[in-house]
Design a protein around this motif. Structure first.
Motif, short mmCIF file in Angstrom:
data_model
loop_
_atom_site.label_atom_id
_atom_site.label_comp_id
_atom_site.label_asym_id
_atom_site.label_seq_id
_atom_site.Cartn_x
_atom_site.Cartn_y
_atom_site.Cartn_z
N PHE A 95 1.56 -62.79 54.49
CA PHE A 95 1.93 -63.91 55.45
C PHE A 95 3.54 -63.56 55.60
O PHE A 95 3.55 -64.24 54.72
CB PHE A 95 1.04 -64.65 55.50
CG PHE A 95 0.28 -65.93 56.44
CD1 PHE A 95 -0.33 -65.74 57.78
CD2 PHE A 95 1.85 -66.25 57.69
CE1 PHE A 95 -0.47 -66.78 58.44
CE2 PHE A 95 1.49 -66.81 58.62
CZ PHE A 95 0.30 -66.63 58.74
N HIS A 129 7.76 -68.06 57.45
CA HIS A 129 7.91 -68.94 58.29
C HIS A 129 7.64 -70.21 58.55
O HIS A 129 7.92 -70.38 56.54
CB HIS A 129 6.71 -68.55 59.16
CG HIS A 129 5.26 -68.90 57.93
ND1 HIS A 129 4.13 -68.27 57.36
CD2 HIS A 129 4.17 -70.56 58.68
CE1 HIS A 129 3.69 -69.10 57.37
NE2 HIS A 129 3.49 -70.33 58.04
N HIS A 181 7.76 -70.38 53.47
CA HIS A 181 6.85 -69.18 52.90
C HIS A 181 6.78 -68.55 53.18
O HIS A 181 6.88 -68.60 54.64
CB HIS A 181 5.73 -71.28 52.24
CG HIS A 181 5.08 -71.74 53.61
ND1 HIS A 181 5.83 -72.56 55.01
CD2 HIS A 181 4.17 -71.31 54.11
CE1 HIS A 181 5.25 -72.40 55.46
NE2 HIS A 181 3.77 -71.51 54.97
N VAL A 201 3.46 -65.34 51.72
CA VAL A 201 2.50 -65.09 51.24
C VAL A 201 2.36 -63.68 50.94
O VAL A 201 2.45 -63.07 51.58
CB VAL A 201 0.86 -65.17 51.54
CG1 VAL A 201 -0.50 -64.99 50.37
CG2 VAL A 201 0.59 -66.79 51.99
N SER A 217 -7.54 -68.91 51.19
CA SER A 217 -7.23 -70.14 51.59
C SER A 217 -7.18 -70.92 52.50
O SER A 217 -7.51 -70.23 54.17
CB SER A 217 -5.75 -70.13 51.65
OG SER A 217 -4.91 -68.70 52.82
O1 LIG Z 1 -2.87 -67.99 53.60
C1 LIG Z 1 -1.73 -68.98 52.80
O2 LIG Z 1 -2.66 -68.96 51.34
C2 LIG Z 1 -0.61 -69.39 53.72
C3 LIG Z 1 -0.51 -68.63 54.65
C4 LIG Z 1 -0.09 -70.15 55.85
O3 LIG Z 1 1.17 -70.00 55.49
C5 LIG Z 1 -0.03 -69.77 57.64
O4 LIG Z 1 -1.45 -69.32 57.71
O5 LIG Z 1 0.91 -70.89 58.14
#
Ligand SMILES: O=C(O)CCC(=O)C(=O)O
Ligand SMILES: C=C1C[C@]23C[C@@]1(O)CC[C@H]2[C@@]12CC[C@H](O)[C@@](C)(C(=O)O1)[C@H]2[C@@H]3C(=O)O
Ligand SMILES: [Fe+2]
Length: 343
Positions: A196, A199, A260, A262, A272
């Motif tokens: 990911f 952002h 952040h 991933v 998650s």
């Molecule tokens: O999947 C994750 O650990 C984080 C994903 C994320 O930052 C989001 O979905 O905004």
């Protein structure tokens, strides 16, 4: 590891055993409520996030939701696709948003309102939609309570005249909060790939919990004037709490919306779940008066969440969208400061 501010190397607690620079906050408040709220403000002002431990959320709610969502992601692709495409809510795979961002994941994004969850559940758990709805609703209830506790503590730490002003914004009956479940399949590639992309989260507060698979990284100052990606070691018993763009705007930039991403590079799937606490669409986002001073003049022009959200969907994932609302330096036509205030 938790230490009182007076004995910690830096005032905010740092979990040095599991990852340098990861502020860790013990929500059981061993040093009292005032110290707890001070630690939260410090972590959010310096880093934009913290790891919450001893948070009081019973393990049953995350375990039940993990089981329900893992069962969904195991279904054959055509069945999962029946719960999509993401419009932006619903099931999606690889593609994030509609501007060409891709990642090594599949996901479910749901509005957090129970009636909306019930409508989606029909396509997600065909055998027993109420089983899925109940798992989501129980989880959302638990993480919303946690988000409110944190926002109230922040209100106290920031010295707001009404310390509940922030939690009130997300507890309205027409709150636009959402929940997203990301599933990163095991990666066969030797090198890590983007799960990911980079952002910031647009809403007020993000409450993230994941299984025991690493991958989350946050962009932090390295102390030498550069930013560096820092791995956040997985901890399924903890919640990771992020400042969103709206909280940065509401606090006039005092609390920072952290960037952040991933990275997917494991032999095990990462699962998650993120609760994005949001205001109502019509809510006006304007710096809280206590955060605007002669030393810290108003940094962003007021805007509604509806306006911000509409613009955000026209932008790519990594866009620094809050800067478009910078009161002195707007750099996009649509979001340029105007004399009329959004209503
Ligand atoms: O999947 C994750 O650990 C984080 C994903 C994320 O930052 C989001 O979905 O905004
Ligand atoms: C590319 C995009 C995906 C996103 C909407 C956007 O246009 C820009 C913000 C993205 C983001 C990041 C945090 C959350 O995962 C998310 C659900 C959100 O509210 O903003 C996603 C959006 C999305 O995937 O729809
Ligand atoms: Fe995010």
């Amino acid at each position: 590891m938790v230490m009182p501010a007076s004995t910690a190397s830096s005032a905010a607690c740092r979990d040095t055993a599991s990852g340098a620079g990861i502020p860790t906050v013990d929500m059981s408040a061993p040093w009292g409520r005032a110290e707890l709220s001070r630690q939260m403000v410090e972590a959010f002002a310096e880093r934009g996030f913290f790891k919450a431990v001893n948070h009081g959320v019973p393990p049953r709610a995350p375990a039940t939701l993990d089981a329900a969502t893992a069962a969904f992601f195991e279904r054959p692709a055509p069945e999962k696709q029946a719960a999509g495409p993401p419009d932006p809510l619903g099931y999606g795979s690889r593609s994030i948003g509609s501007h060409g961002d891709v990642g090594e994941l599949e996901y479910l994004t749901l509005h957090a309102d129970p009636a909306a969850v019930a409508r989606r559940a029909v396509a997600i758990d065909r055998e027993d939609p109420s089983r899925f709805s109940e798992a989501v609703n129980e989880y959302v209830g638990a993480v919303r309570r946690l988000a409110c506790q944190i926002l109230d503590l922040l209100g106290e730490g920031l010295g707001l005249e009404d310390p509940t002003a922030l939690s009130k914004i997300i507890t309205v009956s027409d709150s636009d909060s959402i929940i997203r479940i990301n599933h990163y399949p095991p990666s066969s590639a030797a090198a890590s790939s983007v799960g990911f992309g980079e952002h910031s989260d647009p809403q007020i507060l993000s409450v993230l919990r994941a299984n025991d698979v690493d991958g989350l990284q946050v962009l932090l100052p390295d102390g030498r004037g550069q930013d560096t990606w820092v791995q956040v070691p997985a901890d399924p018993a903890a919640f990771f709490i992020n400042v969103g763009d709206l909280l940065q705007a509401l606090t006039n930039g005092r609390l920072v919306s952290i960037r952040h991403r991933v990275m997917a590079s494991t032999s095990k799937p990462r699962l998650s779940t993120i609760y994005f606490a949001a205001p109502a669409l019509h809510a006006l986002i304007s710096a809280l008066p206590e955060t605007v001073t002669s030393d810290a003049p108003r940094r962003y022009r007021p805007f509604t969440w509806a306006e911000y959200k509409k613009n955000m969907y026209t932008l790519s994932l990594s866009h620094n969208r809050l800067e478009l609302y910078n009161a002195v330096n707007a750099d996009a036509g649509e979001a340029r400061p105007r004399s009329g205030i959004a209503s």
